[in-house]
Every structure is written in C-alpha cells, then in structure tokens.
Design an enzyme around this catalytic site. Structure first.
Site, PDB file in Angstrom:
ATOM      1  N   THR A 110       7.171  -8.380   9.198  1.00 53.49           N
ATOM      2  CA  THR A 110       6.274  -8.343   8.038  1.00 53.49           C
ATOM      3  C   THR A 110       6.775  -9.372   7.045  1.00 53.49           C
ATOM      4  OG1 THR A 110       5.800  -6.001   8.374  1.00 53.49           O
ATOM      5  CG2 THR A 110       5.339  -6.906   6.193  1.00 53.49           C
ATOM      6  N   LYS A 185      -1.601  -6.529   7.753  1.00 51.42           N
ATOM      7  CA  LYS A 185      -0.439  -5.650   7.629  1.00 51.42           C
ATOM      8  C   LYS A 185      -0.274  -5.181   6.182  1.00 51.42           C
ATOM      9  CE  LYS A 185       3.269  -3.385   8.712  1.00 51.42           C
ATOM     10  NZ  LYS A 185       4.454  -3.911   9.405  1.00 51.42           N
ATOM     11  N   LYS A 253      10.732  -3.235   0.042  1.00 53.68           N
ATOM     12  CA  LYS A 253      10.509  -4.677   0.229  1.00 53.68           C
ATOM     13  C   LYS A 253       9.033  -4.948   0.521  1.00 53.68           C
ATOM     14  CE  LYS A 253      10.776  -6.392   4.154  1.00 53.68           C
ATOM     15  NZ  LYS A 253       9.827  -6.722   5.255  1.00 53.68           N
TER      16      LYS A 253
END
Length: 308
Positions: A110, A185, A253
């Site tokens: 990601t 995503k 994150k």
C-alpha cells in the site's frame, strides 16, 4: 503485448516468480505459490524471514536485482512507500536489471499513488519492465488460502499476462491504468479501518448491556450488519486477542496516507478522520506492535497483552 503475454499463450509451464518482502503477508503469498507448484525466488532484509521462507520451499537471492534477473514476474509486498522505492531504485534494486523486457513487476504494497506512477515510469524507462500496482485486502490467512481481494492498475496486456497467477491468489480486478489499484486500496481502507472503530464501539456497547457479544456475528449474519470483517474481528476483540495479523502502526500509516490523499482532493472524510485520531492515540500508548483489533482497548479501558 508483453513477451510474457505471448509466452503464456503458447506454453503451459508456470513462470518463475520472484517475491520481495517475506514477512507476514509475504509468507502467506509464498506458501500459496509453492503449494500451487510455482518456483519462487525470494528476498527480504530480515534473515529470520528468509529462513522461514527457505523452510517453506522458497529459494533466497541476495538482492532484489538478483530476484528480478531470474524471475519472470516479480511481486513485492513491503511495509511502506519508502521501502518500495528502495526495492526498485535503491542499491541492488530491480531497476539495475536493464534488460527487463517482458518482465512484470507487481506491487502488492500500500503506497502513495503519485510515487507509484513515478516508479512505474522510471522502471519502464530504465529496464523495459511493466509495472502493476496491485494492493490487496484480506490479511496473511487470506493470502495463504487464495482468498485475497486484489485491486490492480496497469497496462491491459500486462494485466492479462499475470491473470493466471493472480487467479491462484484471490479475486483480481483491473481498476484502470497504473495508480488505479492504489486509489481503490484507499477506498478499501476508508471502509475497513473506519469499521474497525465502529465494531469496537459495538463490542463495548454489547459488553455494557451484559449480553454474550460472541454471538453477535451469527445473530446478525443474515442482516445488513453481517460481514467478513465482523466475523473475523469481533471474536478477537471479545477475547482480547491482539496477536498481530497486521500492526496498528501500519493501520495508522494507511490512515495518514488516506487523509493526505483526501486533503489533496479537497474531500471531507470525517469518519476516517476519527479513525485516524483513535489509532494515533493507540500508537502513542506504545501499542503500535499489536493488531489493529486492539483499538477496542481505548473504549473498554483494557490494557492489551499479546496472546501467548
């Protein structure tokens, strides 16, 4: 059409797969690939991860470049955008393989969308390799069992060339050109990570009512509240099972990345913003190495411990 796409139409043998990043997710990926008969060459900066992969039938190379020299499809699953850039452009990186025509790099990490686009262009210019961003949802167990949701961005011919491989790993969907996988995503993370917090609230409410919260997934399974996430997450919250399938710090994150992307587009995301604040609190308490399910501890006043 890529060279690999042409190869796949005329040969039945499986391509050699490279896999960079042999941690929790990488271990799930590579165990599935070995089980399905692929030859896998791997690399990780952590020797313990490398040894575990060797024990599972993965050959270990000395660098990402050495992986890319020998593999036809090179998959990545590493922890951050910085790590992806190092794997591709750093010393011993994939881009050092200058004769890469026909090879395809598939990034399951990601990562920041604009960096993804830049890396794809740079890799193509330096080596001739195609790049597909293909982040995933489902966790290590889903990777090992071939149940991942895989959202991809890339050239149509390259996507078609890796389709047989991706079909062994889960539901594979092309969302558009390079960068579209990472955009999807972020949408996934907005849905999932906000729901982590909602499920934690519901768990706490059920406990305060004094009902058997462990029955909630079955009780609600045929209604709108039933979901894969509820079935997986709520039992772990009930048991205070915070052994990491993924880490709370990684969730934070991703939430920061989501917030930055939304701000750049001037899109308001108050629910994701609340999740960001809650996970910031969790990580600031020194619980970043626990599973994301530990978010329930903020509401319950529980001091989470890793399960033995």
């Amino acid at each position: 059409m890529t060279a690999l796409a042409g190869r796949s139409s005329t040969m039945t043998s499986k391509p050699t797969i490279g896999f960079i990043g042999l941690g929790k997710m990488g271990a799930g990926f590579t165990s599935r690939l070995v089980e399905k008969g692929y030859s896998v060459i791997g690399y990780d900066i952590d020797e313990a991860c490398c040894q575990a992969a060797r024990d599972n039938g993965v050959e270990i190379a000395d660098s990402p470049a050495k992986v890319a020299e020998r593999a036809e499809i090179i998959q990545l699953c590493v922890i951050s955008t910085t790590a992806v850039e190092a794997v591709i452009l750093g010393e011993g990186g994939i881009a050092e393989v200058t004769q890469g025509q026909g090879k395809i790099v598939v990034d399951h990490s990601t990562t920041e969308l604009e960096t993804t686009k830049r890396l794809a262009q740079t890799l193509r210019e330096r080596s001739g390799m195609q790049f597909i961003d293909a982040p995933v949802s489902g966790g290590p167990g889903a990777a090992a069992e071939g149940r991942l949701a895989i959202m991809a961005g890339g050239d149509q011919a390259a996507i078609e060339a890796i389709q047989p491989l991706m079909a062994t790993l889960g539901q594979f969907t092309r969302m558009g050109d390079v960068g579209a996988g990472q955009a999807t995503k972020l949408i996934n993370q907005a849905l999932v990570l906000s729901n982590y917090c909602v499920i934690a609230e519901a768990c706490n409410l059920g406990n305060r009512f004094g009902i058997d919260v462990s029955k909630i997934p079955d009780a609600l399974s045929s209604g709108y509240a039933g979901s894969n996430l509820l079935n997986d997450l709520l039992p772990r919250m009930v048991e205070n099972d915070f052994e990491p399938r993924g880490y709370a710090r990684q969730i934070l994150k991703d939430l920061h990345m989501l917030q930055d992307a939304a701000n750049a587009l001037n899109v308001s995301m108050p629910m994701a913003g609340t999740a960001n604040s809650l996970y910031s609190m969790l990580v600031s308490q020194g619980k970043g190495e626990l599973d994301g399910a530990a978010i329930v501890s903020l509401l319950e006043g529980v001091t989470p411990e890793r399960s033995s």
